[in-house]
Write an enzyme that holds these catalytic residues in place. Sequence first.
Site, PDB file in Angstrom:
ATOM      1  N   LYS A 119       0.149  11.421  11.054  1.00 32.67           N
ATOM      2  CA  LYS A 119      -0.302  10.889  11.810  1.00 32.67           C
ATOM      3  C   LYS A 119       0.167  10.233  13.149  1.00 32.67           C
ATOM      4  O   LYS A 119      -0.700  10.158  13.958  1.00 32.67           O
ATOM      5  CB  LYS A 119      -0.201   8.987  10.940  1.00 32.67           C
ATOM      6  CG  LYS A 119      -1.048   9.362   9.648  1.00 32.67           C
ATOM      7  CD  LYS A 119      -0.706   8.302   9.185  1.00 32.67           C
ATOM      8  CE  LYS A 119      -1.657   8.609   7.385  1.00 32.67           C
ATOM      9  NZ  LYS A 119      -2.319   6.978   6.484  1.00 32.67           N
ATOM     10  N   GLY A 170      -3.374   7.192   0.851  1.00 31.71           N
ATOM     11  CA  GLY A 170      -3.638   7.508  -0.677  1.00 31.71           C
ATOM     12  C   GLY A 170      -2.825   5.452  -0.745  1.00 31.71           C
ATOM     13  O   GLY A 170      -2.913   4.607  -1.986  1.00 31.71           O
ATOM     14  N   GLY A 171      -2.825   4.906   0.900  1.00 30.89           N
ATOM     15  CA  GLY A 171      -2.438   3.752   0.973  1.00 30.89           C
ATOM     16  C   GLY A 171      -1.244   3.472   0.659  1.00 30.89           C
ATOM     17  O   GLY A 171      -0.556   2.526   0.757  1.00 30.89           O
ATOM     18  N   HIS A 241      -4.678  -1.143   0.529  1.00 31.64           N
ATOM     19  CA  HIS A 241      -4.843  -0.429   1.485  1.00 31.64           C
ATOM     20  C   HIS A 241      -5.378   0.666   0.319  1.00 31.64           C
ATOM     21  O   HIS A 241      -5.638   1.363   1.277  1.00 31.64           O
ATOM     22  CB  HIS A 241      -3.777   0.363   1.397  1.00 31.64           C
ATOM     23  CG  HIS A 241      -2.906  -1.272   2.018  1.00 31.64           C
ATOM     24  ND1 HIS A 241      -3.290  -2.045   3.086  1.00 31.64           N
ATOM     25  CD2 HIS A 241      -1.308  -1.149   2.049  1.00 31.64           C
ATOM     26  CE1 HIS A 241      -2.032  -2.536   3.798  1.00 31.64           C
ATOM     27  NE2 HIS A 241      -0.959  -2.090   3.123  1.00 31.64           N
ATOM     28  N   GLU A 281     -11.565   6.868  10.993  1.00 32.08           N
ATOM     29  CA  GLU A 281     -11.050   5.911  10.499  1.00 32.08           C
ATOM     30  C   GLU A 281     -10.642   5.038  11.127  1.00 32.08           C
ATOM     31  O   GLU A 281     -10.036   5.478  12.253  1.00 32.08           O
ATOM     32  CB  GLU A 281     -10.099   6.181   9.657  1.00 32.08           C
ATOM     33  CG  GLU A 281     -10.894   6.932   8.327  1.00 32.08           C
ATOM     34  CD  GLU A 281      -9.731   6.261   6.470  1.00 32.08           C
ATOM     35  OE1 GLU A 281      -9.782   6.922   5.500  1.00 32.08           O
ATOM     36  OE2 GLU A 281      -8.773   5.897   7.113  1.00 32.08           O
ATOM     37  N   ARG A 299     -11.071  16.206   5.947  1.00 34.48           N
ATOM     38  CA  ARG A 299     -11.908  16.583   4.307  1.00 34.48           C
ATOM     39  C   ARG A 299     -13.136  15.819   3.970  1.00 34.48           C
ATOM     40  O   ARG A 299     -13.405  14.959   4.434  1.00 34.48           O
ATOM     41  CB  ARG A 299     -11.312  16.762   3.018  1.00 34.48           C
ATOM     42  CG  ARG A 299     -10.184  15.042   3.436  1.00 34.48           C
ATOM     43  CD  ARG A 299      -9.351  14.689   2.249  1.00 34.48           C
ATOM     44  NE  ARG A 299      -8.938  12.967   2.591  1.00 34.48           N
ATOM     45  CZ  ARG A 299      -9.158  11.943   1.753  1.00 34.48           C
ATOM     46  NH1 ARG A 299     -10.650  11.900   1.702  1.00 34.48           N
ATOM     47  NH2 ARG A 299      -8.528  11.392   2.281  1.00 34.48           N
TER      48      ARG A 299
HETATM   49  P1  ADP Z   1     -11.006   8.285   1.490  1.00 35.08           P
HETATM   50  O1  ADP Z   1     -10.860   7.407   2.199  1.00 35.08           O
HETATM   51  O2  ADP Z   1     -11.476   9.274   0.782  1.00 35.08           O
HETATM   52  O3  ADP Z   1     -11.163   7.241  -0.071  1.00 35.08           O
HETATM   53  P2  ADP Z   1      -8.173   8.308   0.194  1.00 35.08           P
HETATM   54  O4  ADP Z   1      -6.905   8.305   0.666  1.00 35.08           O
HETATM   55  O5  ADP Z   1      -8.043   7.161  -1.060  1.00 35.08           O
HETATM   56  O6  ADP Z   1      -9.007   8.947   0.935  1.00 35.08           O
HETATM   57  O7  ADP Z   1      -7.836   9.668  -0.549  1.00 35.08           O
HETATM   58  C1  ADP Z   1      -8.728  10.381  -1.596  1.00 35.08           C
HETATM   59  C2  ADP Z   1      -8.361  10.372  -2.595  1.00 35.08           C
HETATM   60  O8  ADP Z   1      -7.054  11.365  -2.187  1.00 35.08           O
HETATM   61  C3  ADP Z   1      -6.856   9.636  -3.722  1.00 35.08           C
HETATM   62  O9  ADP Z   1      -7.918  10.113  -4.672  1.00 35.08           O
HETATM   63  C4  ADP Z   1      -6.405   9.714  -3.977  1.00 35.08           C
HETATM   64  O10 ADP Z   1      -5.024   9.084  -4.781  1.00 35.08           O
HETATM   65  C5  ADP Z   1      -5.999  10.869  -3.448  1.00 35.08           C
HETATM   66  N1  ADP Z   1      -5.257  11.377  -1.699  1.00 35.08           N
HETATM   67  C6  ADP Z   1      -4.640  10.640  -1.156  1.00 35.08           C
HETATM   68  N2  ADP Z   1      -4.108  11.546   0.169  1.00 35.08           N
HETATM   69  C7  ADP Z   1      -2.841  12.599  -0.907  1.00 35.08           C
HETATM   70  C8  ADP Z   1      -2.011  13.088  -1.139  1.00 35.08           C
HETATM   71  N3  ADP Z   1      -1.792  13.023   0.004  1.00 35.08           N
HETATM   72  N4  ADP Z   1      -1.755  13.331  -1.827  1.00 35.08           N
HETATM   73  C9  ADP Z   1      -1.951  13.967  -2.710  1.00 35.08           C
HETATM   74  N5  ADP Z   1      -2.943  12.819  -3.258  1.00 35.08           N
HETATM   75  C10 ADP Z   1      -4.128  12.457  -1.959  1.00 35.08           C
HETATM   76  P1  ADP Z   2      -3.998   6.080   4.398  1.00 32.84           P
HETATM   77  O1  ADP Z   2      -3.770   7.752   4.591  1.00 32.84           O
HETATM   78  O2  ADP Z   2      -3.275   5.680   3.152  1.00 32.84           O
HETATM   79  O3  ADP Z   2      -5.211   5.927   4.356  1.00 32.84           O
HETATM   80  P2  ADP Z   2      -4.377   4.595   7.131  1.00 32.84           P
HETATM   81  O4  ADP Z   2      -3.244   4.711   8.545  1.00 32.84           O
HETATM   82  O5  ADP Z   2      -6.188   4.768   6.861  1.00 32.84           O
HETATM   83  O6  ADP Z   2      -3.543   4.927   5.609  1.00 32.84           O
HETATM   84  O7  ADP Z   2      -4.143   3.283   5.858  1.00 32.84           O
HETATM   85  C1  ADP Z   2      -4.913   2.548   4.258  1.00 32.84           C
HETATM   86  C2  ADP Z   2      -5.002   0.966   5.239  1.00 32.84           C
HETATM   87  O8  ADP Z   2      -3.979   0.075   5.631  1.00 32.84           O
HETATM   88  C3  ADP Z   2      -6.309   0.303   6.312  1.00 32.84           C
HETATM   89  O9  ADP Z   2      -7.293   0.378   5.893  1.00 32.84           O
HETATM   90  C4  ADP Z   2      -5.680  -0.839   6.685  1.00 32.84           C
HETATM   91  O10 ADP Z   2      -5.914  -1.252   5.211  1.00 32.84           O
HETATM   92  C5  ADP Z   2      -4.786  -0.907   5.967  1.00 32.84           C
HETATM   93  N1  ADP Z   2      -3.759  -0.956   8.037  1.00 32.84           N
HETATM   94  C6  ADP Z   2      -3.118   0.666   8.185  1.00 32.84           C
HETATM   95  N2  ADP Z   2      -3.263   0.403   9.467  1.00 32.84           N
HETATM   96  C7  ADP Z   2      -2.927  -1.348   9.780  1.00 32.84           C
HETATM   97  C8  ADP Z   2      -2.725  -1.748  10.542  1.00 32.84           C
HETATM   98  N3  ADP Z   2      -2.890  -1.116  12.080  1.00 32.84           N
HETATM   99  N4  ADP Z   2      -3.350  -2.713  10.868  1.00 32.84           N
HETATM  100  C9  ADP Z   2      -4.200  -3.674   9.437  1.00 32.84           C
HETATM  101  N5  ADP Z   2      -4.104  -2.993   8.351  1.00 32.84           N
HETATM  102  C10 ADP Z   2      -3.264  -1.065   8.750  1.00 32.84           C
HETATM  103 MG    MG Z   3      -6.863   6.507   6.047  1.00 31.01          MG
END
Ligand code: ADP
Ligand code: ADP
Ligand code: MG
Length: 524
Positions: A119, A170-171, A241, A281, A299
């Site tokens: 990231k 995955g937050g 998240h 995103e 993906r």
């Molecule tokens: P989306 O935006 O497609 O919903 P998510 O961040 O929720 O993406 O992740 C999609 C799926 O992949 C979820 O089931 C989550 O639990 C899994 N996942 C996401 N990141 C990872 C990771 N680094 N390792 C394993 N599983 C992951």
């Molecule tokens: P992940 O890889 O876990 O999906 P993201 O960077 O896509 O991580 O962020 C997941 C969620 O966390 C976002 O959808 C949002 O709800 C929150 N988030 C991430 N960055 C920010 C930010 N700078 N300010 C507020 N919320 C954020």
């Molecule tokens: Mg994300």
Amino acid sequence: MAGPFSKILIANRGEIAVRIIRACREMGIASVAVHSEADAGAMHVRMADEAALIGPAPASESYLSIVKIIEAARLSGADAVHPGYGFLSENAAFAEAVREAGLVFIGPSPAAMRAMGDKAAARQAMGAAGVPIVPGYHGLPGTSPSDEELCEVAPRIGYPLLVKATAGGGGRGMRVVSESGALTEALAAARREAIHAFGDGTLFLERYIPRARHVEIQVLGDNHGNLVHLFERECSVQRRHQKIIEESPSPFLDDELRALMSRTAVKAARAARYTNAGTVEFIVDPVTRSFYFLEMNTRLQVEHPVTELVTGLDLVRWQIRVAAGEPLPFGQEDIRARGHAIECRLYAEDPSRGFLPAGGSLLRFVPPAGPGLRVDAGFAEGDSVGLHYDPLLAKIICLAEDRPAAIARMRQALRRMAVLGVVTNWEFLRRLVDEPDFEEGKVHTTWIEERLAGQEHEEGNPPREFLAAAALALHEGRDRLSGTGSPRASDGSAIGDVSASHHSTRDHFSPWAASDAFHSGRKG
Ligand code: ADP
Ligand code: ADP
Ligand code: MG
């Protein structure tokens, strides 16, 4: 019609494996499922043309084992591998290993995956490409900033801020920090979580945007330089998240902002020389309407069906076709979005116990059906749901001519379905789509936490007659319920209402469990 490949191995499980197997069938391509010992009887294994056991239940020894999956692909004679989402889908080393084995990886190039996988590196690259990034600090490329360094720059970013893991997903690996006194502890906690979850404790800082919108743009590119966007998905309804409800179009965007964000997403993807399906995103500031790059998911996304419904394009089919080298036969101006689509994620988890994943036997599972409804499920009635993997059971997706019609359709769909035997977030989803804020599109990424604070732990309190019906049905046994010719089974609402008991019913075979649950539910 013969497809571009003759056989595809699907390196995944659950609903997404089933989804990909369906696309293979339609394209005349043979499918190979892989599975752990725990998944021997799983739906994706039953549906595929062939199946290979790749190891014991823990994902690290099965669905995350590059060696075992490549071996299964070789033995099966597959000519391509689809990674789905999660697991190895964003692992560039896996994509490389697939290529080295002489097979096609259905996804972007390993280089594009690397460029977007970290990231902090992605922030750096996107900033350089002129894509707006959230104000923050990620240190020098390839380095891991120390706690001291992060504490020093934090005041310049300002509070609240967000501590994030470069390897996050995955937050996880994320902490909101509201004032400087809490930073040191948040850094330690985020680092611990990131090392545990991703084996990498590298952190960076971003300004936290309160009550933000999560709006993402689907992109699709071929290997010949064509790259298009497929409009947006609004994914602001989240818990911790993690997305729960997604829709397209976003009720927040106007045409101007939509066009700008879409163009920016294509610019971001171009900068990474992106091919195949991917998602850019963005986080959107609700006050200034400024948007910032968050990350790119290299993906297929969980919520891809809402895009498929509004554009009429089958994303999995296009992933396969462009991976086989086909040029996209349409340009940006040929892509239109029509109507409004909403997706709800049905999870095997218990809202009354802090959303703890729940397992069990799916005694009864009647997905909603009707015009404009699509259900992508990874389980069928009679299947057992284990606790080893992601608790997503099914996605309920609807399409209607406009947003009010789509909401009405989703409300009915959720009412007219049954899940018995496994505790799910069904009631919780119903409550969300019934909320006036949702109806008015006034949602943001902490809406659930703010609006439903304290309510999560209450029991559903289903009406007395539903519980009586559930108790009677369960007492009479499954056979009578599942007979398709019976008046009960054809009456969707009766079945839907029966499932109201599942929430607190522990022993689903006992007629008394449901009424006990009723009493305990009332005191909540
Ligand atoms: P989306 O935006 O497609 O919903 P998510 O961040 O929720 O993406 O992740 C999609 C799926 O992949 C979820 O089931 C989550 O639990 C899994 N996942 C996401 N990141 C990872 C990771 N680094 N390792 C394993 N599983 C992951
Ligand atoms: P992940 O890889 O876990 O999906 P993201 O960077 O896509 O991580 O962020 C997941 C969620 O966390 C976002 O959808 C949002 O709800 C929150 N988030 C991430 N960055 C920010 C930010 N700078 N300010 C507020 N919320 C954020
Ligand atoms: Mg994300």
